[in-house]
Design an enzyme around this catalytic site. Structure first.
Site, PDB file in Angstrom:
ATOM      1  CB  CYS A  89      41.632  36.081  46.890  1.00 24.88           C
ATOM      2  SG  CYS A  89      40.836  34.539  46.421  1.00 24.88           S
ATOM      3  CG  HIS A 221      41.905  38.129  42.567  1.00 27.16           C
ATOM      4  ND1 HIS A 221      43.150  37.812  43.079  1.00 27.16           N
ATOM      5  CD2 HIS A 221      41.105  37.080  42.863  1.00 27.16           C
ATOM      6  CE1 HIS A 221      43.095  36.619  43.662  1.00 27.16           C
ATOM      7  NE2 HIS A 221      41.868  36.161  43.544  1.00 27.16           N
ATOM      8  CD  GLU A 223      45.260  40.561  42.301  1.00 23.76           C
ATOM      9  OE1 GLU A 223      44.466  41.303  42.896  1.00 23.76           O
ATOM     10  OE2 GLU A 223      45.273  39.319  42.441  1.00 23.76           O
TER      11      GLU A 223
END
Lengths: 271, 217
Positions: A89, A221, A223
């Site tokens: 990002c 993302h 994560e």
């Protein structure tokens, strides 16, 4: 000994700790590394992750100021030596503004992550997307995935639209398949249409790497999708089914999510 | 995708439509942290420590009204003072430039003889602004809107040659590498140096001309 990964903490990023946690879950030793520490200490790391957030509050342009930091110059040196660098990002925006992605002509800024714009829609968008993995063995961040695998991942950005004004670069991206993750429909068909392509990226690119595959800029993302508990029940396909099946079991909810494969790939690459 | 995809904002029609173009110049009421960060980056992280001493910034909205409509300046002032579309009085200071006046106008601090104009080819702010002004506020005479950022570099005293100043200003703009340029990414932003006063319509025309030379993919 575990491979060591530095998660670079620029002022204004906000995903460094969850990125560290996701890296650790894949067996990597992840350390938060402040942007203004002595850059000579970076040599002790095997890989680098630039996490999401708003470095320098997105002043001037997302990623533009962080790209000028000395630490990014040092990371560029490591990139040219082949160490893996992942930008997520805002980290992706930094890599693009620093000329590390796609890196066809070394050091040149060859593209941008411009404001979202598709089918008349624009602005910030926070949602789940589906991405298809292209030639996974060619990057350090997809090598544990299978060809054409479909992975649901969340996005949250206003400037995530890969674009270039250079026809030559566009041709290279197409010919060499440097767009490694493509936005697609739940069934896997690559789509340029909203909502499947949420930001209007060229080639429906969710992630673009350099030719060597050791530097990758991705807007989703991983994560935030590294544990099954993070996946919405309504996600289509195997991951949604797995989540629904895991209801009532804390152990199963703490199982691997689709985003973990990005970090598992890095572990596999470094091991 | 072509530049003309910006609905209601195709600047190529400015000349033939003969609109009245006004401008709203907007500055931060307090410290401009964006300008400060840009200056800090240029001076401390790049190579401008000997040539640059200050950097000011203002956002400029160019508004094109149908010629037969009510007075463009009055309408612009009404939009600024009675709505929150362009200016937040708690955060901003502004001035309205009439269609017959020139930019830069007045003596705003930091303005010099050389400005840098930066804008996005496909500005996501424009469509919602057009909708708000035309449909919600009923100002149907607004035909075009364009948003620019105008940067004003302040040069060090030993940099007196206009050509040298122009070179320094140019090298601050287009981001070609980590070491070169900051204020615009040429893959989605346009830029040029503003070296003489011009009317809002002329400024819009310059943007039009610059856009005509590029195509965003």
């Amino acid at each position: 000994m575990k491979p060591r990964v530095a998660v670079i903490q620029f002022p204004g990023v906000n995903c460094e700790y969850e990125t560290q946690r996701a890296l650790a879950a894949s067996g990597l030793e992840a350390k938060i590394f402040r942007w203004n520490l002595d850059v000579s200490r970076l040599s002790g790391f095997d890989a680098f992750v630039l996490p999401g957030g708003f470095s320098y509050q997105d002043r001037v342009r997302a990623g533009a100021i962080a790209a000028k930091d000395a630490i990014v110059g040092e990371i560029a040196t490591f990139a040219h030596k082949g160490k893996p660098i992942l930008g997520i990002c805002n980290g992706a925006q930094v890599l693009v503004e620093a000329g590390l992605v796609p890196g066809v002509s070394r050091g040149r800024v060859e593209m941008a992550l411009g404001p979202n714009r598709t089918d008349g829609r624009s602005g910030y968008l926070c949602t789940w997307t589906y991405v298809r993995v292209i030639e996974p063995m060619r990057t350090a961040f997809t090598c544990a995935m299978t060809p054409e695998e479909i992975v649901p991942l969340p996005i949250a950005h206003a400037e995530g639209r890969f674009l270039t004004s250079s026809r030559e670069i566009l041709q290279v991206l197409e010919d060499e398949h440097l767009a490694r993750l493509l936005y697609c429909e739940p069934g896997g068909e690559v789509s340029g249409q909203f909502p499947w392509n949420p930001n209007g990226s060229i080639l429906s690119a969710a992630a673009i790497s350099n030719r060597e595959g050791n530097v990758m800029a991705m807007m989703p993302h991983p994560e935030r999708a590294s544990w099954l508990s993070q996946i919405p029940d309504w996600i289509r396909g195997e991951w949604g089914r797995a989540k629904r099946d895991a209801r009532g079991s804390i152990e199963e909810m703490e199982g691997a999510g689709p985003g973990k494969k990005i970090f598992d790939s890095l572990m596999k690459y470094l091991a | 995708m072509s530049l003309s995809d910006n609905a209601n904002t195709d600047p190529r029609s400015v000349e033939k439509d003969e609109m009245k173009v006004t401008a709203i110049c907007i500055r931060s009421a307090g410290s401009d942290l964006v300008a400060y960060s840009a200056l800090d980056t240029l001076v401390r992280k790049m190579s401008f420590q000997d040539s640059l001493v200050s950097l000011w910034r203002e956002d400029v909205w160019l508004l094109g009204f149908a010629t037969g409509a009510q007075d463009a300046t009055e309408t612009t002032e009404m939009l600024v003072e009675r709505t929150g579309v362009f200016v937040n009085p708690n955060r901003h200071r502004h001035e309205v430039i009439r269609s017959e006046e020139k930019l830069p106008h007045g003596t705003q601090r930091g303005r010099g003889e050389l400005g840098i104009v930066v804008w996005s080819y496909e500005d996501p702010e424009i469509r919602p602004v057009m909708v708000a002004v035309r449909e919600r506020l009923g100002v149907e005479s607004l035909r075009k809107a364009r948003r620019l950022t105008l940067w004003w570099p302040g040069f060090s005293e030993n940099l007196t040659d206009p050509d040298d100043r122009r070179d320094v200003a140019s090298s601050m703009v287009a981001t070609l590498s980590r070491a070169k340029g900051l204020l615009a990414n040429p893959h989605f932003q346009g830029s040029f140096l503003l070296e003489k006063t011009c009317s809002p319509a002329e400024l819009l025309g310059s943007v039009t001309e610059a856009e005509g030379k590029v195509a965003v993919k």
